[in-house]
Write an enzyme that holds these catalytic residues in place. Sequence first.
Site, PDB file in Angstrom:
ATOM      1  N   GLN A   1      -2.726 -11.947   8.502  1.00 55.36           N
ATOM      2  CA  GLN A   1      -2.883 -11.640   6.700  1.00 55.36           C
ATOM      3  C   GLN A   1      -1.889 -12.468   6.209  1.00 55.36           C
ATOM      4  OE1 GLN A   1      -2.794  -7.476   4.351  1.00 55.36           O
ATOM      5  NE2 GLN A   1      -0.535  -8.224   3.892  1.00 55.36           N
TER       6      GLN A   1
ATOM      7  N   GLY B   1       4.883  -9.878   4.396  1.00 54.32           N
ATOM      8  CA  GLY B   1       5.577 -10.143   5.346  1.00 54.32           C
ATOM      9  C   GLY B   1       4.966 -10.117   6.530  1.00 54.32           C
TER      10      GLY B   1
ATOM     11  N   HIS C   1       9.456  -3.052   3.499  1.00 57.80           N
ATOM     12  CA  HIS C   1       8.766  -3.872   2.079  1.00 57.80           C
ATOM     13  C   HIS C   1      10.053  -3.673   0.781  1.00 57.80           C
ATOM     14  CE1 HIS C   1       6.091  -0.529   3.448  1.00 57.80           C
ATOM     15  NE2 HIS C   1       4.619  -1.573   2.695  1.00 57.80           N
TER      16      HIS C   1
ATOM     17  N   LYS D   1       5.368  -9.419  10.211  1.00 60.21           N
ATOM     18  CA  LYS D   1       4.714  -8.701  10.737  1.00 60.21           C
ATOM     19  C   LYS D   1       3.816  -8.440  10.610  1.00 60.21           C
ATOM     20  CE  LYS D   1       3.982  -3.913   9.984  1.00 60.21           C
ATOM     21  NZ  LYS D   1       2.582  -3.768  10.796  1.00 60.21           N
TER      22      LYS D   1
ATOM     23  N   MET E   1       0.940  -1.294  -0.297  1.00 58.01           N
ATOM     24  CA  MET E   1      -0.089   0.052  -0.398  1.00 58.01           C
ATOM     25  C   MET E   1       0.528   1.185  -0.113  1.00 58.01           C
ATOM     26  SD  MET E   1      -3.474  -0.508   1.511  1.00 58.01           S
ATOM     27  CE  MET E   1      -3.015  -0.603   3.849  1.00 58.01           C
TER      28      MET E   1
ATOM     29  N   HIS F   1       8.904   0.853   3.076  1.00 59.03           N
ATOM     30  CA  HIS F   1       9.879   1.367   4.282  1.00 59.03           C
ATOM     31  C   HIS F   1      11.040   0.112   3.559  1.00 59.03           C
ATOM     32  CE1 HIS F   1       7.828  -1.974   5.951  1.00 59.03           C
ATOM     33  NE2 HIS F   1       6.244  -0.717   6.373  1.00 59.03           N
TER      34      HIS F   1
ATOM     35  N   SER G   1       6.704  -0.266   9.697  1.00 58.48           N
ATOM     36  CA  SER G   1       4.959   0.586   9.858  1.00 58.48           C
ATOM     37  C   SER G   1       4.997   1.548   9.135  1.00 58.48           C
ATOM     38  CB  SER G   1       4.481  -0.155  10.431  1.00 58.48           C
ATOM     39  OG  SER G   1       2.596   0.084  10.479  1.00 58.48           O
TER      40      SER G   1
ATOM     41  N   VAL H   1      11.116  -6.792   9.201  1.00 59.22           N
ATOM     42  CA  VAL H   1      12.473  -5.562   9.404  1.00 59.22           C
ATOM     43  C   VAL H   1      12.413  -5.027  10.751  1.00 59.22           C
ATOM     44  CG1 VAL H   1      13.910  -4.395   8.245  1.00 59.22           C
ATOM     45  CG2 VAL H   1      12.508  -6.461   6.870  1.00 59.22           C
TER      46      VAL H   1
HETATM   47  O1  PAF Z   1       0.145  -5.755   3.907  1.00 56.53           O
HETATM   48  C1  PAF Z   1      -0.412  -5.135   2.841  1.00 56.53           C
HETATM   49  O2  PAF Z   1      -0.313  -3.694   2.237  1.00 56.53           O
HETATM   50  C2  PAF Z   1      -1.859  -4.752   2.181  1.00 56.53           C
HETATM   51  O3  PAF Z   1      -2.728  -5.070   3.187  1.00 56.53           O
HETATM   52  C3  PAF Z   1      -1.899  -5.632   0.924  1.00 56.53           C
HETATM   53  C4  PAF Z   1      -1.435  -7.111   1.294  1.00 56.53           C
HETATM   54  C5  PAF Z   1      -0.697  -4.924  -0.153  1.00 56.53           C
HETATM   55  C6  PAF Z   1      -3.865  -5.901   0.894  1.00 56.53           C
HETATM   56  O4  PAF Z   1      -3.951  -4.890   0.305  1.00 56.53           O
END
Ligand code: PAF
Length: 281
Positions: free
Chosen positions: A153, A147, A37, A149, A30, A34, A185, A176
């Site tokens: 998810q 990730g 990612h 974290k 999204m 950082h 985050s 990380v």
């Molecule tokens: O973890 C995230 O940044 C979001 O939940 C994702 C997986 C990109 C879905 O929008």
Amino acid sequence: MKVVTGIDEVRSAVKAARAAGKLVGLVPTMGKLHEGHYSLIDAARRDCGWVAASIFVNPTQFGPGEDFETYPRSPEQDEAGCRRRGVDLLFVPSVETMYPRPGLTVVSSPTLSDRLCGRSRPGHFDGVCTVVAKLFNIFQPDRAYFGAKDFQQSVVVRRMAGDLDFPVEVVVCPTVREADGLAMSSRNAYLSPAQRAQASALSEALALAERMIRSSHPAAREVADAVRRHLASQAPDGIVDYVEVADPVGLTNVRSTDRPVLVALAVRFAGARLIDNRLVD
Ligand code: PAF
């Protein structure tokens, strides 16, 4: 690196990569990127011949009153970062591209989604599953990177991909952390200096939990109580949303810690809801 906003452009770029015999890796994000990612992009780069990232602040995973409007955004820095880290294709769709019509179809994995964060964020994982399913359909990646974290998810997405037969390997990469242990985050940007100083208590509390479990396998309740006490004394401005000791597969609460457990927590500092976890196996 190519930057595209349209689904057709993604499809033809993926087709060309496949025709060249390359393994396709996808890092969905999204934005406000950082090192967390970038570590996913690095992992994809190591594994795959062709790497795509997506940046889309997905409205359907934010509940009413949550931070969709204010979610931190840094498109120029993100694009430069992706370029530096060797991304081949960056997909930055608009909301209209991803949701051209009011959505009637929702991808949902209810049982796993209702636990942990799902209790205080109803509907959140439906939004995540729906957008990730759409991204999997758009890219048809061989591997997709998430990730640790966001442990829940990753469990929900992996299950969704398996249940719906997406031919994708869901790869989960380590969290990380900042030098003081705070999990990186995008939402850390919301913290005031005083809150930021207290936020390291989250990872300290999880380290304490791990030490307790490894030394004496106490009851899960004792571990959760010790984590709460640490947070109360070291992060007095944080409001604990949950501290749970759970089974890492089904995400249900456990009573004993003599088997692999996930210690997971969420704490709110005013507008910032931070999550972290530790897998103790
Ligand atoms: O973890 C995230 O940044 C979001 O939940 C994702 C997986 C990109 C879905 O929008």
